[in-house]
Design a protein around this motif. Structure first.
Motif, short mmCIF file in Angstrom:
data_model
loop_
_atom_site.label_atom_id
_atom_site.label_comp_id
_atom_site.label_asym_id
_atom_site.label_seq_id
_atom_site.Cartn_x
_atom_site.Cartn_y
_atom_site.Cartn_z
N SER A 135 2.91 11.61 -4.97
CA SER A 135 2.58 10.69 -6.05
C SER A 135 1.13 10.84 -6.45
CB SER A 135 2.83 9.25 -5.59
OG SER A 135 2.39 8.34 -6.57
N VAL A 136 0.87 10.82 -7.75
CA VAL A 136 -0.51 10.79 -8.22
C VAL A 136 -0.88 9.41 -8.75
CG1 VAL A 136 -0.54 13.24 -8.77
CG2 VAL A 136 0.08 11.63 -10.54
N SER A 137 0.10 8.49 -8.80
CA SER A 137 -0.21 7.11 -9.18
C SER A 137 -0.91 6.42 -8.01
CB SER A 137 1.07 6.35 -9.54
OG SER A 137 1.62 6.85 -10.74
N LEU B 220 0.85 -1.19 0.00
CA LEU B 220 0.00 0.00 0.00
C LEU B 220 0.89 1.24 0.00
CD1 LEU B 220 -2.66 -1.01 2.71
CD2 LEU B 220 -2.95 -1.05 0.22
N SER B 221 0.78 2.03 -1.05
CA SER B 221 1.58 3.25 -1.11
C SER B 221 0.82 4.47 -0.60
CB SER B 221 2.03 3.50 -2.55
OG SER B 221 0.91 3.78 -3.39
N GLU B 222 -0.49 4.34 -0.42
CA GLU B 222 -1.32 5.48 -0.01
C GLU B 222 -1.44 5.49 1.51
OE1 GLU B 222 -4.89 5.85 -2.40
OE2 GLU B 222 -4.01 4.51 -3.87
N LEU B 223 -0.83 6.49 2.13
CA LEU B 223 -0.79 6.59 3.59
C LEU B 223 -1.47 7.86 4.05
CD1 LEU B 223 2.95 5.59 4.10
CD2 LEU B 223 0.97 4.09 4.06
N GLY B 224 -1.95 7.84 5.26
CA GLY B 224 -2.59 9.02 5.83
C GLY B 224 -1.60 9.95 6.48
N ALA B 225 -0.46 10.16 5.86
CA ALA B 225 0.57 11.07 6.38
C ALA B 225 1.32 11.65 5.19
CB ALA B 225 1.54 10.32 7.30
N PRO B 226 1.80 12.87 5.31
CA PRO B 226 2.50 13.52 4.18
C PRO B 226 3.94 13.03 4.06
CG PRO B 226 2.48 15.00 6.05
CD PRO B 226 1.69 13.77 6.48
N VAL B 227 4.11 11.73 3.81
CA VAL B 227 5.44 11.14 3.87
C VAL B 227 6.37 11.71 2.78
CG1 VAL B 227 4.80 9.01 5.03
CG2 VAL B 227 4.57 9.16 2.56
N ASP B 228 5.82 12.02 1.61
CA ASP B 228 6.68 12.57 0.55
C ASP B 228 7.19 13.95 0.93
OD1 ASP B 228 6.56 10.41 -1.25
OD2 ASP B 228 4.57 11.01 -1.88
N TRP B 229 6.37 14.72 1.60
CA TRP B 229 6.80 16.04 2.05
C TRP B 229 7.86 15.90 3.14
CZ3 TRP B 229 2.63 20.39 2.84
CH2 TRP B 229 3.25 21.64 2.87
N LEU B 230 7.65 14.97 4.06
CA LEU B 230 8.64 14.72 5.10
C LEU B 230 9.97 14.27 4.49
CD1 LEU B 230 6.32 12.78 7.57
CD2 LEU B 230 7.16 15.11 7.89
N SER B 231 9.88 13.40 3.50
CA SER B 231 11.10 12.94 2.82
C SER B 231 11.81 14.10 2.14
CB SER B 231 10.74 11.86 1.80
OG SER B 231 11.86 11.46 1.06
N THR B 232 11.04 15.03 1.57
CA THR B 232 11.63 16.20 0.93
C THR B 232 12.39 17.04 1.95
OG1 THR B 232 9.92 16.25 -0.77
CG2 THR B 232 11.13 18.29 -0.38
N GLN B 233 11.77 17.30 3.09
CA GLN B 233 12.45 18.07 4.13
C GLN B 233 13.75 17.40 4.56
OE1 GLN B 233 8.65 18.79 6.77
NE2 GLN B 233 10.18 20.36 7.26
N LEU B 234 13.71 16.08 4.70
CA LEU B 234 14.88 15.35 5.16
C LEU B 234 16.00 15.40 4.12
CD1 LEU B 234 15.96 13.69 7.49
CD2 LEU B 234 14.77 11.68 6.55
N GLY B 235 15.65 15.20 2.85
CA GLY B 235 16.67 15.27 1.80
C GLY B 235 17.30 16.63 1.69
N HIS B 236 16.48 17.68 1.77
CA HIS B 236 17.02 19.03 1.70
C HIS B 236 17.90 19.35 2.91
CE1 HIS B 236 13.78 20.57 -1.32
NE2 HIS B 236 14.77 19.93 -1.91
#
Length: 522
Positions: free
Chosen positions: A334-336, A307-323
């Motif tokens: 993701s829109v897929s 399941l890739s659809e989670l009830g948390a902004p994980v992609d945004w969190l990952s972006t903050q961490l990478g930056h």
């Protein structure tokens, strides 16, 4: 090897200019203290637990800079070594396209939408049957994506399953020969095949120096959760980085299976995997362009499925961490969808993912065009997903106007209880607005509808054909049908500017040589 598209008598089509997302100023989900706590957890994992490094060459590089290598091939990285190495990674670099106007500048000022890869099935646009993907599908999708302005980065959405070990080479070839845009052409292959990827980049650019400045391809190396790497993946990454080809390490942590069942735990673990790979490349080749990607998913507790659809902004969190590590990020929203087809769940995911992509500020985002947990490519989904992202872009764009836009003179002329249709101002401005094709009244839906209409010679036949079409994915609902017709139009009409004949011939030679080499490796 896919066939080169035939050129029409009118010549090639012009690849449209790119449309990027401009991140809005918005409070991110994590405060700076939270980001630092995640980074500290990553450093703790790297120093105290370590990462499995099966490549002898990689272990030698890491140990030569002070890392602790255990007898189990687990390498522990001290915090000072990590921060020292990551300080040499560039914050910004360019992903080159065939034309400079289509280059992607990864500096945080804009977000580029990419396709998602790499699925294994397609819904055939002609028969509407589900089947395994081939090289010709990669080439066809590259041409269609070349025509969609929002898609700035071509990651082959499906795999070239008709070419065995050499499949990634054929995917790279199909991308380079069928789109002017940047291509994700390097991945984990047998290390003996990775130099052929470098040769392709050199053939398109003409010299090693230009590859380093504007590489036409980038590479992606997936980690093995928890806290592991693939030996062949690391060998390929070192080959690509030495040539100046940008490399992303991608962790795909699954909560409850290959990662802790909490978002923070899964992020920290995935970050440790990705950072360890980036540290290796920085120690081997300081300044090598790298970018960060952590994708968090969930094991379905009922089925064990993905399941890739989670009830948390994980992609945004990952972006903050990478930056926070000072590198560009491939994450965004993701829109897929996990849904097997195009339906309500897919639409909901596309809308939410589009908004997140426009907000989070990752350099590469979107993950467009796949269904069924990133396994299936459905033709019309590319068009529908682009519409969702364009809607999000428009909804979140700054609103700028001048005195002429207030149209006070027009309102005065019309007056109370008047009507604006006859005004010149109305005729000049009504076409300013982008409308999805399915909103056009009286639209002829082209090939998709024609197949239904031509077969419907009686009421009974019409019902039978409609039921058959629905079972094969040709849903009679207007939006999907119009999106499918738009896909067919792009597939039929768009032909990007071809490569110079000598460059195309060189790419053909390289991929043929790689194929022969791959057959000896079986």
């Amino acid at each position: 090897m896919s066939e080169s598209p035939s050129r029409s008598s009118e010549g090639p089509s012009r690849t449209p200019d790119l449309v990027a997302l401009t991140p809005r100023a918005c409070d991110p989900p994590l405060e700076p203290r939270g980001v630092e706590r995640l980074r500290a957890a990553t450093l703790t994992l790297l120093e105290e637990v370590g990462v499995h490094i099966p490549s002898a060459r990689a272990r030698e590089i890491l140990s030569g800079h002070g890392a602790e290598v255990g007898g189990d091939d687990v390498v522990r990285l001290h915090a000072d070594l990590v921060t020292r190495a990551m300080a040499t990674a560039p914050r910004a670099f360019v992903l080159g396209a065939r034309e400079e106007r289509l280059d992607l500048v990864l500096d945080g000022t804009r977000s580029y939408v990419c396709t998602e890869g790499v699925g294994v099935h397609v819904v055939d646009p002609r028969t509407r049957e589900l089947r395994s993907s081939t090289t010709d599908d990669v080439a066809r999708l590259a041409r269609v994506c070349d025509a969609l302005p929002l898609l700035a980065f071509f990651w082959p959405p499906v795999s070239a399953q008709d070419h065995g070990l050499a499949a990634p080479l054929y995917e790279c070839h199909a991308g380079l020969t069928n789109t002017l845009k940047h291509v994700r052409g390097g991945t984990t292959v047998r290390p003996a095949l990775a130099p052929y990827i470098v040769e392709m980049a050199r053939a398109v650019r003409g010299s090693d120096d230009v590859v380093r400045a504007r590489s036409p391809i980038c590479a992606n190396i997936c980690t093995i959760s928890p806290l592991g790497h693939d030996d062949q993946g690391l060998e390929c990454a070192l080959t690509y980085a030495e040539a100046g080809i940008p490399v992303s390490f991608m962790a795909m942590t699954t909560m409850g299976a290959t990662a802790p069942a909490t978002v923070a735990g899964a992020l920290a673990q995935g970050d440790a995997e990705v950072v360890s790979g980036m540290v290796l490349l920085q120690l081997a080749f300081p300044g090598a362009p790298v970018f960060h990607s952590v994708l968090v998913s969930l094991m379905d507790p009922s089925t064990g499925g993905y399941l890739s659809e989670l009830g948390a902004p994980v992609d945004w969190l990952s972006t903050q961490l990478g930056h926070a590590w000072g590198v560009p990020v491939l994450a965004g929203g993701s829109v897929s969808s996990d849904e097997a087809g195009v339906g309500w769940t897919a639409g909901r995911r596309a809308g939410a993912g589009g908004i997140l992509s426009a907000l989070c500020g990752s350099e590469l985002c979107g993950y467009i065009g796949l269904a069924g947990g990133s396994m299936v490519q459905i033709p019309e989904q590319l068009v529908l997903d682009c519409e969702a992202l364009l809607d999000a872009r428009e909804a979140l764009s700054p609103f700028v106007f001048d005195e002429a836009d207030l149209a006070l003179d027009v309102v005065r002329a019309v007056g109370p209880r008047g009507y604006f249709l006859k005004e010149r101002h109305t005729r000049q401005h009504l076409r300013d607005y982008r409308l999805p094709p399915w909103l056009a009244h009286g639209r002829t839906y082209g090939e998709g509808a024609a197949r239904l209409e031509e077969a419907s010679r009686s009421a009974a036949a019409a019902l039978d054909d409609l039921a058959t079409a629905a079972s094969q994915g040709l849903h009679p609902e207007a939006a999907r049908r119009a999106a499918f017709d738009e896909y067919l139009r792009l597939q039929r009409e768009h032909r990007p500017e071809p490569l110079a004949p000598d460059v195309r011939a060189e790419l053909d030679r390289i991929v043929a040589a790689a194929d022969r080499h791959a057959q000896r490796l079986v």
